[in-house]
Design a protein around this motif. Structure first.
Motif: not given
Length: 207
Positions: A1, A4, A8-10, A40, A68, A72, A170, A172-174
């Motif tokens: 990770m 990230f 991450g997607r968002k 991102t 982080v 999911r 999900e 990697g999202d922060v």
């Protein structure tokens, strides 16, 4: 990770999550978390510069603790929040303040390229209690923000539980958890240095 930023997607950010910060802007403290998104594409890391966006004359710094996400989840129970936390980051929510004050959506004022400088990953064990972490920020060596996550209005389990009711979190999202008081402007050729406890600090030039 560790990646990230790419995974991450968002970036889900929380506004007005410190009472003194809300007060310094003459804003009410929301009863439920006040959420907005940053793309991102706004991420940068040390070695890259914060660029003032076109038309911005009041670029403000906001130091924050970031969460982080490790796996999911949706409708995450309050008491199970830690199962979804992979680690933490130190972050800046750079804000084109003059663009937020004219009643426009925050997409540009908080989502422009370079608007989200972030640190490397901080493990859960390295940070310790995320609800008792000192956040500080200096501009050209002068202290501007010096707060503690213990002053958050909505704590981390509340934020994760609340956000996941509406959008699936999900890997990697922060989540950016809000900034303490003391926000202020920066201009070209200034330097921002910020840190969290004695664990980590980072530095960015403004251009």
């Amino acid at each position: 990770m560790e990646n990230f930023i790419k995974l991450g997607r968002k970036i889900v950010a929380v506004a007005r999550n410190y009472r003194k910060h809300a007060a310094e802007l003459n804003n009410p403290v929301p009863e439920e978390p006040m959420i907005f998104l940053k793309p991102t594409s706004s991420y940068i890391q040390e070695g890259e510069a914060i660029r003032i966006p076109p038309g911005c004359n009041r670029l403000f710094h906001e130091v924050e603790l970031g969460i982080v996400i490790g796996k999911r989840g949706s409708n995450i129970p309050y008491n199970h929040y830690l199962d979804y936390v992979y680690g933490y980051i130190l972050a800046l929510d750079m804000t084109a303040r003059d663009l937020t004050e004219v009643g426009l959506p925050w997409n540009i004022s908080k989502g422009f390229d370079t608007a989200c400088p972030v640190s490397k990953l901080i493990t859960k064990s390295a940070l310790g209690d995320p609800h008792s972490a000192r956040l500080w920020l200096k501009v050209d060596g002068i202290m501007k923000q010096d707060g503690n996550t213990s002053d958050m209005v909505h704590n981390i389990p509340k934020l994760i539980s609340y956000i996941s009711q509406f959008m699936t979190l999900e890997p990697g999202d922060v989540i950016l958890t809000g900034t303490p008081d003391g926000i202020g402007p920066v201009i070209a050729n200034q330097n921002i240095t910020c840190g969290i406890n004695d664990v980590l600090q980072m530095s960015f030039n403004v251009e």
